[in-house]
Design a protein around this motif. Structure first.
Motif, PDB file in Angstrom:
ATOM      1  N   GLY A 134       0.793  -1.225   0.000  1.00 20.31           N
ATOM      2  CA  GLY A 134       0.000   0.000   0.000  1.00 20.31           C
ATOM      3  C   GLY A 134       0.822   1.270   0.000  1.00 20.31           C
ATOM      4  O   GLY A 134       0.288   2.368   0.181  1.00 20.31           O
ATOM      5  N   ALA A 135       2.157   1.112  -0.206  1.00 22.08           N
ATOM      6  CA  ALA A 135       3.053   2.272  -0.087  1.00 22.08           C
ATOM      7  C   ALA A 135       3.227   3.051  -1.377  1.00 22.08           C
ATOM      8  O   ALA A 135       3.967   4.029  -1.409  1.00 22.08           O
ATOM      9  CB  ALA A 135       4.427   1.809   0.416  1.00 22.08           C
ATOM     10  N   GLU A 136       2.554   2.645  -2.446  1.00 16.14           N
ATOM     11  CA  GLU A 136       2.656   3.387  -3.713  1.00 16.14           C
ATOM     12  C   GLU A 136       2.145   4.814  -3.513  1.00 16.14           C
ATOM     13  O   GLU A 136       1.073   5.016  -2.940  1.00 16.14           O
ATOM     14  CB  GLU A 136       1.799   2.693  -4.779  1.00 16.14           C
ATOM     15  CG  GLU A 136       1.972   3.246  -6.173  1.00 16.14           C
ATOM     16  CD  GLU A 136       3.206   2.721  -6.871  1.00 16.14           C
ATOM     17  OE1 GLU A 136       3.559   3.273  -7.927  1.00 16.14           O
ATOM     18  OE2 GLU A 136       3.818   1.767  -6.377  1.00 16.14           O
ATOM     19  N   PRO A 137       2.914   5.835  -3.912  1.00 18.61           N
ATOM     20  CA  PRO A 137       2.409   7.210  -3.786  1.00 18.61           C
ATOM     21  C   PRO A 137       1.042   7.347  -4.438  1.00 18.61           C
ATOM     22  O   PRO A 137       0.838   6.900  -5.567  1.00 18.61           O
ATOM     23  CB  PRO A 137       3.471   8.029  -4.535  1.00 18.61           C
ATOM     24  CG  PRO A 137       4.713   7.209  -4.442  1.00 18.61           C
ATOM     25  CD  PRO A 137       4.263   5.778  -4.492  1.00 18.61           C
ATOM     26  N   SER A 138       0.114   7.923  -3.718  1.00 17.20           N
ATOM     27  CA  SER A 138      -1.262   7.992  -4.220  1.00 17.20           C
ATOM     28  C   SER A 138      -1.800   9.407  -4.069  1.00 17.20           C
ATOM     29  O   SER A 138      -1.142  10.299  -3.538  1.00 17.20           O
ATOM     30  CB  SER A 138      -2.153   7.007  -3.448  1.00 17.20           C
ATOM     31  OG  SER A 138      -2.134   7.306  -2.063  1.00 17.20           O
ATOM     32  N   GLY A 139      -3.044   9.584  -4.504  1.00 22.34           N
ATOM     33  CA  GLY A 139      -3.666  10.896  -4.432  1.00 22.34           C
ATOM     34  C   GLY A 139      -3.161  11.810  -5.525  1.00 22.34           C
ATOM     35  O   GLY A 139      -2.311  11.447  -6.342  1.00 22.34           O
ATOM     36  N   GLY A 140      -3.682  13.010  -5.536  1.00 26.05           N
ATOM     37  CA  GLY A 140      -3.289  13.991  -6.541  1.00 26.05           C
ATOM     38  C   GLY A 140      -2.493  15.113  -5.928  1.00 26.05           C
ATOM     39  O   GLY A 140      -2.173  15.098  -4.736  1.00 26.05           O
TER      40      GLY A 140
END
Length: 536
Positions: free
Chosen positions: A259-265
């Motif tokens: 779940g550590a993938e950079p997410s969001g905008g």
């Protein structure tokens, strides 16, 4: 020993002697590497991955390192109990290794031919034309274009991907049964990463060798591994087939990594007036030849780039190594010569002398790729962060100290650690120090040149969230240079795709990520976000 297994590691522990105490860094690790399979060791920096892998070839700094428990069996013999002469015969001959950074592994003074010939001479007794012929075969095998033209090349004359291919050629010179790949693609562009992975998969299939892959990049692991061992604080916390691990991770730490993938905008800042405007910017390096060194041509590192960046926004600049991204950033900061217009805060920078630009430098700060290389090892954190304050004569010593403390708090570091030195911090903490150094001057613009590429995914996510929160709080403007498109997507309002010094696509980041128009952009996005297929 099971006949299907090439390597059997059982209850392996590793201790380092630090002063008068012993520090255990690997604890009770057990796994098998089957013949012809790819096993991945994954985890964050400091989890014990590389120490475990280096133990197989006894590459640890003995006698400061030792193994209180465990065995590593290969071909029926325990490698930990063998004499150095026996291990030397196995190293590079039956078990080979490629390292993370080829520039530190290749001799900068020797040609590619000489370095591969050396391996062939030591292990195969080849020399002269026979060795050169075999070297050409190896370079062709790993996909070096026109290998006969590369024989006399020095490492610095090759690209990052080509240097890594040379390292693979050296490792394959003696047709090993096991290839250990320690973070083989970390410093490479996404398209080059994909090519190196495809190369390793192809070579494995053709040569029937086993592969031990060490990585913190789960996307990479997912593309190539058959089985995965997840390491945390020196222990294997989960071990499963690649497909099963990604489908149903059992351990909380594994789920955290996934779940550590950079997410969001990007930050939801309202675009302000133009802070930085670049018009027809060029950086051409002359190619000189002949006795009188006449200019015969130019390397057009940056060729006619233009853009306008509003205050409070992030412009992501992406492209492969050698595309001109970093050169563009250095030209904008007036750290290298250029032609064309550069307008910052209404001032025409390109018409100013270096002395006239100096007062504006506090408004334009930079964070580099490698914090360990950009932070002076002889200065403590307080001196590093406060250096800009002293140079620009901002505040009294007491006020400077308070500004340093405030900047360290802003980036999530304990101000009590400010009297320590860079080597006493982790990679993520060092990057926070570099951000604090830029932030303490309260700049309007920060150039971020690959600031997360050397960090683990979990640390990358923390740094991305930090940059996003700082931008929201202080209405900062970022120039974000990276080849990691997941990070760029999480931070950028605008996107510029650069190839061979020219812009091939430019505009709203969300729109380009959703529907890229140029084939090169499509290629980059496909390499970064392509759904992987793993061998079952």
């Amino acid at each position: 020993m099971n006949q299907d297994n090439l390597i059997e590691v059982r209850d392996l522990s590793v201790e380092f002697i630090v002063g008068e105490r012993r520090q255990r860094v690997v604890e009770g690790v057990s796994f098998d590497i089957k013949r012809g399979e790819t096993l991945a060791l994954v985890g964050e920096s400091g989890s014990g991955k590389s120490v475990t892998a280096h133990s197989i070839l006894r590459l640890l700094p003995y006698p400061l390192a030792h193994h209180p428990t465990g065995s590593i069996r290969y071909a029926g013999q325990d490698l930990l109990g063998q004499k150095e002469k026996t291990i030397r015969h196995i190293r590079g001959n039956r078990i080979a290794m490629i390292f993370q950074e080829p520039m530190t592994s290749l001799n900068p003074l020797h040609s590619i031919e000489k370095q591969i010939n050396e391996v062939l001479g030591i292990h195969k007794g080849l020399s002269g034309k026979v060795a050169t012929r075999r070297t050409l075969e190896l370079l062709e095998l790993v996909g070096i274009p026109e290998p006969h033209k590369r024989l006399k090349a020095l490492p610095h004359e090759l690209s990052g991907g080509q240097r890594q291919r040379v390292m693979i050629a050296m490792a394959l010179a003696n047709e090993p049964e096991l290839l250990i790949a320690d973070e083989p693609t970390t410093a490479l562009d996404v398209t080059v990463q994909l090519k190196i992975l495809d190369l390793l998969k192809d070579l494995q299939a053709r040569l029937g060798m086993s592969l031990l892959l060490i990585s913190h990049d789960l996307n990479l692991v997912r593309r190539i591994a058959h089985r995965v061992c997840v390491m945390q604080r020196g222990c294997i916390v989960e071990q499963a087939s690649c497909a099963e691990l990604f489908r149903a991770p059992q351990h909380p730490y594994t789920r955290e990594l996934l779940g550590a993938e950079p997410s969001g905008g990007p930050a939801s800042n309202v675009a302000g007036p133009p802070l930085l405007q670049v018009e027809d910017l060029k950086v051409w390096f002359p190619i000189k030849k002949g006795l009188f060194k006449r200019t015969v041509d130019y390397v057009k590192a940056v060729d006619g780039i233009r853009f306008s960046l509003p205050q409070g926004q992030t412009l992501g600049i992406v492209g492969e190594s050698g595309s001109g991204k970093s050169t563009l950033g250095l030209a904008i900061l007036r750290l290298i010569g250029s032609q064309g217009g550069i307008r910052f805060e209404g001032k025409q920078l390109d018409s100013l002398s270096q002395q006239q630009v100096r007062p504006l430098r506090r408004e334009m700060q930079v964070v580099f790729q490698d914090p360990f290389g950009s932070l002076s090892p002889r200065m403590c954190v307080s001196q590093i962060v406060g250096e800009g304050l002293r140079i620009h004569k901002i505040g009294s010593p007491a006020e400077q100290e308070q500004a340093i403390i405030a900047a360290l708090k802003e980036v999530g570091l304990d101000p009590e650690t400010r009297h320590r030195y860079p080597h006493e911090f982790s990679g993520g903490q060092r990057q926070r120090i570099a951000i604090a150094r830029a932030l303490v001057l309260k700049p309007a613009l920060i150039l971020l040149d690959e600031p997360t590429s050397a960090l683990d995914r979990t640390v990358q996510r923390q740094v991305v969230e930090l940059l996003r929160s700082l931008q929201t709080k202080y209405n900062l403007t970022y120039l974000f240079i990276s080849h990691d498109l997941a990070v760029v997507k999480a931070l950028s309002h605008q996107l510029m795709v650069v190839k061979h010094g020219q812009v091939v696509e430019q505009g709203d980041a969300r729109g380009i990520f959703a529907a890229p128009q140029h084939p090169y952009t499509q290629q980059l996005l496909e390499a970064a976000f392509l759904a992987p297929t793993t061998a079952e």
